[in-house]
Motif scaffolding. Structure first.
Motif, PDB file in Angstrom:
ATOM      1  N   GLN A  93       0.806  -1.209   0.000  1.00 24.24           N
ATOM      2  CA  GLN A  93       0.000   0.000   0.000  1.00 24.24           C
ATOM      3  C   GLN A  93       0.844   1.266   0.000  1.00 24.24           C
ATOM      4  N   LYS A  97       0.434   1.724  -6.800  1.00 20.00           N
ATOM      5  CA  LYS A  97      -0.653   2.622  -7.198  1.00 20.00           C
ATOM      6  C   LYS A  97      -1.070   2.290  -8.617  1.00 20.00           C
ATOM      7  N   THR A 100       1.344   1.986 -11.742  1.00 21.12           N
ATOM      8  CA  THR A 100       2.717   1.679 -11.347  1.00 21.12           C
ATOM      9  C   THR A 100       3.256   0.506 -12.154  1.00 21.12           C
TER      10      THR A 100
END
Length: 318
Positions: A93, A97, A100
């Motif tokens: 986390q 994202k 990515t």
């Protein structure tokens, strides 16, 4: 061979479950016809190899029919399983994202498997190189034979014992910063000061140990660089038994890509990752809270004008 090995693994799993689970025998017997078997396969395998594995599973007694094999045997590639394991065992986390680009390098015992992924869109690009931790052991064996060529400890038995200690300890802990590394292979009476052997312990210099890594490190780094070349990849996830080497990690970090390592030993990344992969599939297929649709085949209602207009379509429902 495959069916014999699968039968052995299945029997061991059954024995372990029944022994370590309360009321395990009854639970196994109740669920054995419904259990789903997830097999982790090499990335290059396709439907032909999967069909072969299904036949081997039937011969091994894991399923009792072709229909059961189709329903209860699932396949996932080692690369995808390793990704699920790595993402579950890292603080994904904090870096993962949408959009990515990241690579996963599974540095195992005999191969280095590098796979490219984009978050939210699986787009693997596979690179296989015949390099890995087992080749470090071979280089260590060659180095020790050369070092001890004139020593009475240069025999195959002594070299074998030293390589075993090297594999279990030195290879896993070597970071390239220690000036000397000790292999504790013998007893107090084993001495050969000319070759740095004192009381069953042989001392290796930093250069001697790093030399065993150099060829494999170069090939491993090249495997990664081929994948990264021309792409803006922000992170490299490193898994696999050889991936736990601090020296390999430090060399990869020098290449400008942030290396993300798994917080736990990752030798079983493929096996555990396969379980995580299947579990996530189950979670993704949630039952709907509401059903949206229209009624079909309503009972004929002679008082309904719309039904009267279509009375020719009516039929007796037995």
């Amino acid at each position: 061979v495959y069916s014999t090995f699968l039968r052995y693994m299945f029997d061991c799993t059954k024995s372990f479950f029944e022994t370590n689970t309360p009321n395990g025998v009854a639970i196994w017997n109740r669920l054995k016809k419904d259990m789903v078997i997830v097999l982790c396969t090499p990335n290059g395998w396709d439907t032909a190899q999967q069909g072969f594995m299904k036949r081997a599973a039937r011969q091994a007694g894991m399923v009792d029919s072709e229909e059961a094999a189709d329903l209860r045997i699932e396949f996932v590639t080692e690369g995808e399983a390793s990704v699920h394991y790595a993402l579950a065992r890292t603080h994904s986390q904090t870096w993962l994202k949408k959009g990515t680009m990241f690579a996963v390098t599974d540095a195992g015992g005999s191969t280095v498997d590098s796979t490219l992924y984009e978050c939210k869109e699986l787009a693997p690009r596979l690179v296989l190189e015949e390099a890995g931790g087992v080749f470090v052991d071979r280089q260590a064996e060659s180095m020790l034979k050369e070092k001890l060529i004139d020593s009475r400890y240069g025999d195959d038995g002594s070299i074998h014992d030293m390589v075993e200690i090297f594999e279990k300890k030195t290879k896993r802990l070597f970071s390239g910063t220690q000036d000397s590394n000790i292999l504790d292979f013998g007893g107090r009476r084993d001495n050969d000061r000319e070759h740095n052997i004192i009381q069953g312990k042989i001392t290796l210099t930093r250069n001697e140990v790093s030399r065993t890594f150099d060829e494999v490190i170069t090939r491993t780094v090249n495997s990664c660089l081929k994948l990264l070349r021309g792409r803006k990849i922000q992170y490299l996830l490193l898994v696999g038994g050889f991936g736990e080497s601090p020296y390999l990690r430090s060399r990869l970090k020098d290449k400008g890509t942030e290396v993300v390592t798994v917080e736990e030993p990752s030798k079983k990344a493929a096996a555990e990752g396969a379980t995580i992969w299947y579990t996530k599939q189950l979670v993704a297929a949630r039952a709907s809270r509401y059903t949206i649709g229209i009624g079909v085949c309503p009972a004929y209602d002679a008082s309904d004008p719309d039904h009267v207009l279509r009375r020719d379509l009516a039929y007796d429902d037995p």
